[in-house]
Design a protein around this motif. Structure first.
Motif, mmCIF file in Angstrom:
data_model
loop_
_atom_site.group_PDB
_atom_site.id
_atom_site.type_symbol
_atom_site.label_atom_id
_atom_site.label_comp_id
_atom_site.label_asym_id
_atom_site.label_seq_id
_atom_site.Cartn_x
_atom_site.Cartn_y
_atom_site.Cartn_z
ATOM 1 N N GLU A 118 0.828 -1.204 0.000
ATOM 2 C CA GLU A 118 0.000 0.000 0.000
ATOM 3 C C GLU A 118 0.861 1.252 0.000
ATOM 4 O O GLU A 118 0.546 2.239 -0.684
ATOM 5 C CB GLU A 118 -0.930 -0.008 1.208
ATOM 6 N N LEU A 119 1.956 1.249 0.753
ATOM 7 C CA LEU A 119 2.866 2.392 0.743
ATOM 8 C C LEU A 119 3.472 2.610 -0.643
ATOM 9 O O LEU A 119 3.579 3.741 -1.112
ATOM 10 C CB LEU A 119 3.985 2.187 1.765
ATOM 11 N N SER A 120 3.845 1.530 -1.302
ATOM 12 C CA SER A 120 4.406 1.636 -2.650
ATOM 13 C C SER A 120 3.380 2.166 -3.637
ATOM 14 O O SER A 120 3.698 2.977 -4.510
ATOM 15 C CB SER A 120 4.910 0.281 -3.134
ATOM 16 N N ARG A 122 0.822 4.107 -2.939
ATOM 17 C CA ARG A 122 0.620 5.538 -2.657
ATOM 18 C C ARG A 122 1.779 6.368 -3.205
ATOM 19 O O ARG A 122 1.568 7.437 -3.759
ATOM 20 C CB ARG A 122 0.503 5.756 -1.146
#
Length: 129
Positions: A118-120, A122
């Motif tokens: 999810e961080l990637s 975003r």
């Protein structure tokens, strides 16, 4: 024999994995029907999993064992058995991590592994094209 054993144990182990205790009436029930379990055999991921582990088992059997003749065998490199053993040990470790996370977090155990993705996503969404 190893592949046949994995094939034969698939259905009973999947059924046991989805066995649930329903508290109000005190009976056991399955969340999956046997037909849904048999649909597992049509998924490509199942056959990939089976091929990976059968290949790992075959590579582990490459180590020469010449006990019957009692002759010294020539020395072989142990690269294949070491790599395969490391791969299988990593699978056991990951299964243990998931078991501990499932015990601690219940159905939300995969959130720990989804967080970096999810961080990637975003970060990729904020980058200009």
């Amino acid at each position: 024999m190893y592949a046949l054993l994995l094939l034969l144990l698939t259905v009973p182990l999947v059924l046991v994995g989805w066995l649930k205790w329903s508290a109000p009436d005190g009976t056991w029930r399955w969340d999956l029907s046997p037909q849904q379990v048999l649909e597992l055999f049509t998924a490509w991921g199942y056959w990939l999993w089976l091929a990976v582990f059968v290949t790992a088992q075959a590579l582990l059997l490459l180590v020469p064992v010449n006990v019957a003749e009692r002759r010294p065998t020539r020395r072989r490199h142990l690269l294949f058995p070491i790599v395969v053993s490391t791969f299988l040990l990593a699978n056991l470790f990951l299964a243990g991590v998931f078991a501990i996370l499932s015990a601690a977090l219940g159905d939300n155990a995969s959130v720990v592994f989804e967080f970096p993705a999810e961080l990637s996503a975003r970060a990729a969404a904020t980058c200009p094209a």
